[in-house]
Design a protein around this motif. Sequence first.
Motif, mmCIF file in Angstrom:
data_model
loop_
_atom_site.group_PDB
_atom_site.id
_atom_site.type_symbol
_atom_site.label_atom_id
_atom_site.label_comp_id
_atom_site.label_asym_id
_atom_site.label_seq_id
_atom_site.Cartn_x
_atom_site.Cartn_y
_atom_site.Cartn_z
ATOM 1 N N LEU B 101 9.042 -21.250 4.544
ATOM 2 C CA LEU B 101 9.674 -19.954 4.753
ATOM 3 C C LEU B 101 11.016 -20.093 5.459
ATOM 4 C CD1 LEU B 101 9.417 -16.887 4.510
ATOM 5 C CD2 LEU B 101 8.353 -16.862 6.751
ATOM 6 N N TRP B 104 13.540 -21.039 3.119
ATOM 7 C CA TRP B 104 13.793 -19.924 2.212
ATOM 8 C C TRP B 104 14.712 -18.888 2.853
ATOM 9 C CZ3 TRP B 104 12.199 -14.628 1.936
ATOM 10 C CH2 TRP B 104 12.268 -14.062 0.662
ATOM 11 N N LEU B 105 14.523 -18.707 4.181
ATOM 12 C CA LEU B 105 15.310 -17.680 4.858
ATOM 13 C C LEU B 105 16.681 -18.187 5.291
ATOM 14 C CD1 LEU B 105 12.583 -15.961 7.026
ATOM 15 C CD2 LEU B 105 13.953 -14.896 5.244
ATOM 16 N N GLN B 106 16.889 -19.489 5.134
ATOM 17 C CA GLN B 106 18.170 -20.041 5.591
ATOM 18 C C GLN B 106 19.342 -19.489 4.791
ATOM 19 O OE1 GLN B 106 18.105 -24.283 5.671
ATOM 20 N NE2 GLN B 106 17.158 -24.252 7.705
ATOM 21 N N GLY B 107 20.438 -19.316 5.490
ATOM 22 C CA GLY B 107 21.644 -18.940 4.776
ATOM 23 C C GLY B 107 21.856 -17.455 4.675
ATOM 24 N N ILE B 108 20.960 -16.668 5.310
ATOM 25 C CA ILE B 108 21.217 -15.225 5.355
ATOM 26 C C ILE B 108 22.471 -15.004 6.157
ATOM 27 C CG2 ILE B 108 20.412 -13.025 6.254
ATOM 28 C CD1 ILE B 108 17.665 -13.776 5.696
ATOM 29 N N GLY B 109 23.266 -14.092 5.725
ATOM 30 C CA GLY B 109 24.410 -13.777 6.557
ATOM 31 C C GLY B 109 25.606 -13.411 5.721
ATOM 32 N N LEU B 300 19.930 -15.777 -6.104
ATOM 33 C CA LEU B 300 18.798 -14.909 -5.825
ATOM 34 C C LEU B 300 17.585 -15.734 -5.412
ATOM 35 C CD1 LEU B 300 17.731 -11.912 -6.107
ATOM 36 C CD2 LEU B 300 16.892 -12.596 -8.336
ATOM 37 N N ARG B 301 16.869 -15.247 -4.418
ATOM 38 C CA ARG B 301 15.599 -15.865 -4.056
ATOM 39 C C ARG B 301 14.527 -14.790 -4.113
ATOM 40 N NH1 ARG B 301 17.743 -18.858 1.351
ATOM 41 N NH2 ARG B 301 19.394 -20.056 0.341
ATOM 42 N N ALA B 302 13.322 -15.213 -4.502
ATOM 43 C CA ALA B 302 12.253 -14.236 -4.618
ATOM 44 C C ALA B 302 11.216 -14.479 -3.543
ATOM 45 C CB ALA B 302 11.602 -14.317 -6.001
ATOM 46 N N GLY B 303 10.723 -13.396 -2.964
ATOM 47 C CA GLY B 303 9.739 -13.518 -1.900
ATOM 48 C C GLY B 303 8.539 -12.640 -2.159
ATOM 49 N N LEU B 311 5.265 -12.646 5.216
ATOM 50 C CA LEU B 311 6.273 -12.900 4.179
ATOM 51 C C LEU B 311 6.219 -14.373 3.779
ATOM 52 C CD1 LEU B 311 8.782 -11.573 2.732
ATOM 53 C CD2 LEU B 311 10.150 -12.543 4.563
#
Lengths: 619, 351
Positions: B101, B104-109, B300-303, B311
């Motif tokens: 996870l 997967w969450l890396q790079g938000i911003g 795009l990433r899917a969760g 999550l």
Amino acid sequence: MPPSIHPVDLISALRQKHLTPAIVFLTSRRACDEAMEAFDHANFVLPTTRQEAIAKALEQVMAHHPSIAEHPMIPIVQRIGVAAHHAGHLPTWKIAIEELMRQGHLDAVFATTTLAAGVDFPARTVVITQSSIRKSRDFTDLTAGEVQQIAGRAGRRGKDHVGFAVITPSPYIDLSVLTKGLTGQPEAIDSQFTISYPMVLNLLKAHPHEHIQGILAKSFAQFQLNQRAEVLEQKLDALHIKMEPFGPRVCTDWITQWHTFDHARRHRHTRHPTYRAEPPEISARLPFLTPGRVVGFSRGRGVVLRQYRSKGQKNSMLTVLRPESAVTECPVTSVKEVYDRTYDCPETSTYPWCSTDTFDRLSHQLEELPLRLPLLPILASTDSEPLPDAIVQSLEDFSCPTCPSRSACQKDFLTASRLRQEQQRHTKSIQALRTSLWHRFQERVEVLQKFGYLTLTTQLTAEGEWARLIRIDHSLLITELIRAEAFTGADPSLLAGILASLAHDDDRPGAFPRISPGLSSLLGQVRKLAESLSPDEDPPLLRADVAALVERWVADQTLTWIGLCRLTTMAEGDIYRLLARTLEYLSQVQTLKGTHPGLAESASQAIAAIRRGVLEELP
Amino acid sequence: MTTDELEQLLAQQPVAVLHRLARGRVQRHFRAGKRRLIELLLQHSAQNRAGFESDLLTLIGERQAGPTSGSRPRHETPPIAHKKAASRSSDSEPSEPPISLTEWLQGIGVPAPQPFVQDPWQIEALAAVNETDVVISVPTGSGKTYVAIEAARRAMEDNRSVIYTSPLKALSNTKYAEFSKIFGPDKVGILTGDRQENGQAPLLVMTTEILRNLLYDAASGEIDVRLDTLGLVILDESQYLADPERGVVWEETIIFCPSQARLLLLSASIGNPQDIADWLTSIRATPCRLVRHSKRTVPLRAGYLHPNGKLTPLFRTLGIPQGHPGHLHPEAKHLFMEYEEETLPSGRPRR
């Protein structure tokens, strides 16, 4: 565990992972509104700085669209930073929400999937809660194209490094539809070309009849039909090659020849089930020629003693007691009459086929018979149908049995005839593919000729000249109404009401205001005409409630938007769309200035009357 | 990749690669010769084209990276494993461990503001639209509107008028506002059934139905002068061509579009853009140019979000595994199965 995640938990989970702003796609409008309410009750309040930012952004929108200033949702949206966005809202309100979202003031928008196809505003995350979508009256699975359209809203160019599509389950979700949609390729699109009446009229106005086929051939529909035809043509070519060894032999069309020969050969036995077949009128008698029956011959009469078959004889045979106790054998064909008279005659197994007592009694009774006897009516059945001519010809007419290529024909016949059938089928379908559009066009032309919009030489009549300007759904009904003078002298509000009921194609129920007698009688007339036109045009829903609603809006100039909304249970956005579509229909009627000045004037009055309040803000 | 291209590419590969591709796709592939194998693979690829292509490209990539290392492990696999691999479906899971996870969450911003750079496909489309009709099929949010705006700007600089159509009135209104901001209010007009605003402006926004009506009026002699100077027609959301009720309007508009005007069809990703382009080529004066790409500008990433608030990534891989809907993240799979078990009425067979 709840069947689906609570909206407040959903947004806080996203917030915690920095996945906001998000668009949450929900199944229904009501689900969107309920999610908002849930937020409202959750004591969730934004920091004041953000509230002020929202207020400021809203003010900017209000400057252009003052109608939203009074919108009841404004304080809630400001307080919680979340909004609903669906087709039940006014377009101006949706513009405001989109603007807030674009500027990044909102954390989440709850939307229905219709948004995915329409207006575009992106977010960092989209949340998908369903795998099906309401289309007309049914729920159907989302296609790959639709899933990707929805997921496509995730990730704002220049504002996000990555976009996220988050699936959260709700009852009836099918995860595989979504995963397939996300990973698959979008579907190929197919032409939905239909030929409408106004299209025919407009084409024939601008082009001579003989050019139309060429114009229809330019459609994407024909392009795709041609693609299919080409595939078939390739198959046909391949069949042609396969057919080569089965070319002409001793007879040119040996396949047909062998087919009839084979058929005749096979059916020889069913044609002559016994060698001794009697003609139907004779065989119909057989059940009645029982011992004791009185029959007539060319000379004299007799009593049947027995009926039998004899090896050397073609027909069934009878043993008959003739006058003067003579016993004769004769074929059934020699019986001329069958009388409605029988004597008791128990059969025995030896000559004279009855007991001696009976024999004496019968001889006596035969002498005593009156001269005239009633005939037995016997119906000969003729249901044994004649065989087709090609097969009736006797086997001797065929040259096949002695033909040198007989064995080859016999061997190849099955393959060759299968190939030929396939060939014929393909040829037929290719022809159908190439000409189907043209045939549909011709059907439309015939209907228009029947109603007098086109002459027999496919020229536009005077009626056709103006009818071609009505280019909307149910055009035939509208032009027929105009011709029937249904609108002559009618109030602009009545005209608008009728057109609204034609324009409205939604079946969401709505409670309606009281309907005026004028409108209801006119609506009855329209309904009757629509029914009579139903073979040529699908009848519209013709809802009385929407007609009455629009009539009120046009007739009562003091009615405010809020007042109008109170009259019905329809959502604001639906009323707006109804009025907008009515405007579209009215503007088409307005183009008939030249031929129907009164009607056009009435239409433009109605347009002016509709355009007020909210409806004035957007072009 | 068209089927012909794919066939060529397959033919260039050594037969060993083809056998590896065929594993799990084609039964008893080891019996087939190269020609037959290609045929079978092409047949199979109809079911899952994207997955097939991506697998092929990875295999080719592996070979180029190290021809020996790519083929070595295959020989070392014991025969039993080999058999198993062959009997598994094409959606067999890759050997890499699923991502976590945090990864997967890396790079938000928010990316640092960068000067706007045109994408190669945008440059290609803009270069083509001067000369020919262009069909653009790109994913949602790739910047189609930028192409529309630039194309309109260039046409107007040449004193050619531009018509922009959208399927919905709401979209027309948005675009009208947007274009007015960019080009100035006097340059942009909007036409609806009953109203015109600035109807003589060089750039007109309208719904496709209105344009169709204009074209019919022009064809039947009620000549509208502006159609002579019409230089560019932009049809946004052209995938509406497949709309059961309104698709016909797009066809009519394209058929009757004046030949001197260039057509620019903007569409979301569709399965057969080549067909549309071929169709335009067959009916228009100039051959139509197709510009397509399937890569999203913002990845795009899917969760998967469980109702209890947990999550997880949806797929094993970071991005979307094109063509492999079965490559689910084990945790997401587990959670969803749990969910279905709890929510489905007992006794109902699971799909």
